[in-house]
Design an enzyme around this catalytic site. Structure first.
Site, PDB file in Angstrom:
ATOM      1  N   ILE A   1      -5.630  -1.024  -3.881  1.00  0.00           N
ATOM      2  CA  ILE A   1      -4.822  -2.230  -3.095  1.00  0.00           C
ATOM      3  C   ILE A   1      -4.765  -3.736  -3.274  1.00  0.00           C
ATOM      4  CG2 ILE A   1      -3.447  -3.100  -1.444  1.00  0.00           C
ATOM      5  CD1 ILE A   1      -3.130   0.444  -1.701  1.00  0.00           C
ATOM      6  N   THR A   2      -4.190  -4.390  -5.019  1.00  0.00           N
ATOM      7  CA  THR A   2      -4.245  -5.124  -5.130  1.00  0.00           C
ATOM      8  C   THR A   2      -3.979  -6.345  -3.531  1.00  0.00           C
ATOM      9  OG1 THR A   2      -3.337  -4.919  -7.468  1.00  0.00           O
ATOM     10  CG2 THR A   2      -3.684  -7.620  -6.889  1.00  0.00           C
TER      11      THR A   2
ATOM     12  N   ARG B   1     -11.249 -16.980 -40.350  1.00  0.00           N
ATOM     13  CA  ARG B   1     -12.158 -15.717 -40.821  1.00  0.00           C
ATOM     14  C   ARG B   1     -11.841 -15.806 -42.331  1.00  0.00           C
ATOM     15  NH1 ARG B   1     -17.009 -14.641 -40.615  1.00  0.00           N
ATOM     16  NH2 ARG B   1     -17.814 -12.221 -41.131  1.00  0.00           N
TER      17      ARG B   1
ATOM     18  N   GLY C   1       0.349  -1.090  -0.300  1.00  0.00           N
ATOM     19  CA  GLY C   1      -0.143  -0.041  -0.287  1.00  0.00           C
ATOM     20  C   GLY C   1       0.908   1.257  -0.353  1.00  0.00           C
TER      21      GLY C   1
ATOM     22  N   PRO D   1      -6.758   8.036  -1.926  1.00  0.00           N
ATOM     23  CA  PRO D   1      -7.759   8.742  -2.077  1.00  0.00           C
ATOM     24  C   PRO D   1      -6.847  10.014  -3.263  1.00  0.00           C
ATOM     25  CG  PRO D   1      -8.833   7.907  -0.452  1.00  0.00           C
ATOM     26  CD  PRO D   1      -6.893   7.449  -0.014  1.00  0.00           C
TER      27      PRO D   1
ATOM     28  N   THR E   1      -0.113   4.009  -2.291  1.00  0.00           N
ATOM     29  CA  THR E   1      -1.613   5.353  -2.931  1.00  0.00           C
ATOM     30  C   THR E   1      -2.838   5.091  -2.310  1.00  0.00           C
ATOM     31  OG1 THR E   1      -1.248   4.059  -5.267  1.00  0.00           O
ATOM     32  CG2 THR E   1      -3.156   6.206  -4.934  1.00  0.00           C
TER      33      THR E   1
ATOM     34  N   GLU F   1       0.868   1.294 -10.972  1.00  0.00           N
ATOM     35  CA  GLU F   1       2.232   1.835 -11.304  1.00  0.00           C
ATOM     36  C   GLU F   1       3.179   2.778 -11.556  1.00  0.00           C
ATOM     37  OE1 GLU F   1       5.287  -2.119 -10.121  1.00  0.00           O
ATOM     38  OE2 GLU F   1       3.505  -2.866  -9.717  1.00  0.00           O
TER      39      GLU F   1
ATOM     40  N   GLN G   1      -9.976  -4.421 -34.176  1.00  0.00           N
ATOM     41  CA  GLN G   1     -10.585  -4.417 -35.687  1.00  0.00           C
ATOM     42  C   GLN G   1     -10.436  -6.013 -36.115  1.00  0.00           C
ATOM     43  OE1 GLN G   1     -11.499  -0.891 -35.223  1.00  0.00           O
ATOM     44  NE2 GLN G   1     -12.033  -1.682 -37.655  1.00  0.00           N
TER      45      GLN G   1
END
Length: 389
Positions: A162-163, A273, A129, A133, A131, A368, A341
């Protein structure tokens, strides 16, 4: 890439590791990709299973229960898992390079002995941790603070994006212990789940990477012993910047996996295709897109592998890792976009994998350190070197 960089890579060993990661991803991840994505389900049990295969302690020495491998192997593992599901690739990257990596690089022997075996084995999942708000790139203004009380520190505040913020059993957090904007006014602590005053908060509902849990860390008079401090008081921000050097290689590898996944499925589709009586791969408009995609991917891989080589060699890596992260992340967005596309209307549906690669890719230019921050880092390093290139 120069000859020294290429010769450093043990291709035979790398193939064994690549095959192992690919087999795991095909067996344990592919059958559930869209199910996990739709439900925004973080597969904790599967993550823990990865620990048995050595994928959660890739860079951790064997004496601490890790695989004892280097960055070339690490890049390969992230890439192969990501080609199947970028969400899981992201979680593996965050666990290895951030939480586990921080303790490995800056922990004392007692901390390493206590936490690394659990993280490397998958018994515990890690979070990291920095970051908050209102402080993303501007980490110097963080408001989460720790005040010393005897042999403890009392932490108050909130971390976000947070992951593994909810599911992680242990987190490394950087908090303010000094004055605002003082780069030596921040300190890193290890905080275990179950510590009074420490909890997971809001889980983010994301565009992509939906099977990788992203949530808040909340600290409400959370008492952490001084023994859980990583390094010395005031070193947290400097440590974090060094950890992000390696973390950027992780995101470059993640980007590479997304780009390759989108490219490979696009080539397959273009050959199968048919329009106007022939495969669409025969049309210049499609074939030139594929040519651009593979060229960009090769460039991204060379930069990423060079960053891994420098990191393994203990050489300065800040500029190269930022360059690799910047270029590879932008490439993966471009390649995923071209993939959609090529698939046409089918590429806009969830029945085909390029739709998910497209959604997942954007995070790589943000997490990151945004692409703009990478340019800032690269420019600063160039000025320090007093030369260009």
């Amino acid at each position: 890439m120069d000859t020294a960089t290429t010769s450093y890579i043990d291709q035979e060993n790398l193939k064994i590791i690549r095959d192992s990661a690919r087999d795991f991803a095909e067996t344990h991840i592919r059958p559930h990709v869209m199910e996990w994505d739709e439900a925004q389900h973080f597969p904790v049990d599967m993550m823990k299973e990865m620990g048995k295969y050595g994928f959660l302690g890739v860079l951790v020495p064997e004496k601490y229960g890790g695989s004892g491998l280097g960055y070339q192997e690490y890049i390969t593992i992230i890439e192969e898992i990501t080609k199947v599901d970028p969400s899981i690739g992201l979680s593996v990257a965050a666990h290895n390079s951030l939480c586990t990596g921080h303790i490995l690089e800056f922990g004392n022997e007692e901390q390493k002995q206590k936490y690394l075996p659990k993280l490397a084995s998958g018994e515990w999942i890690g979070a990291w941790g920095l970051t908050e708000p209102n402080t993303g790139s501007d980490a110097g203004r963080m408001k989460t603070v720790a005040e010393k009380q005897g042999d403890n520190y009392i932490i108050n505040g909130t971390k976000c994006w947070i992951t593994h913020g909810i599911s992680g059993e242990v987190a490394v957090v950087i908090v303010r212990t000094g004055e605002l904007l003082d780069s030596r006014g921040m300190t890193a602590f290890i905080v275990e789940r179950g510590t009074e005053g420490f909890s997971g908060g809001k889980k983010e509902d994301k565009l992509g990477m939906r099977a990788s849990e992203t949530a808040e860390l909340i600290f409400d008079n959370c008492k952490v012993p001084q023994a859980n401090m990583l390094g010395k008081e005031g070193e947290g921000f400097i440590q974090a910047m060094k950890i992000l050097d390696g973390g950027r290689i992780s995101i470059a590898a993640l980007s590479l996996g997304i780009a390759k996944g989108a490219y490979e499925t696009s080539v397959k589709y273009a050959k199968e295709r048919e329009q106007f009586g022939q495969p669409i791969a025969n049309f210049q408009g499609v074939s030139f897109k594929l040519a651009d995609m593979t060229t960009k991917i090769q460039g991204a891989e060379l930069l990423t592998r060079k960053a891994g080589f420098l990191k393994n060699s203990g050489k300065p890596v800040t500029k190269t890792s930022a360059s690799a992260k910047y270029y590879a992340s932008e490439v993966c967005v471009e390649v995923a976009t071209d993939g959609v596309q090529i698939f046409g209307g089918y590429g806009y549906t969830k029945e085909f994998p390029v739709e998910k690669f497209y959604r997942d890719s954007k995070l790589c230019t943000i997490g990151e350190g945004t692409s703009e921050i990478q340019k800032l880092v690269i420019a600063r390093e160039l000025i320090k070197e007093n030369k260009l290139g």
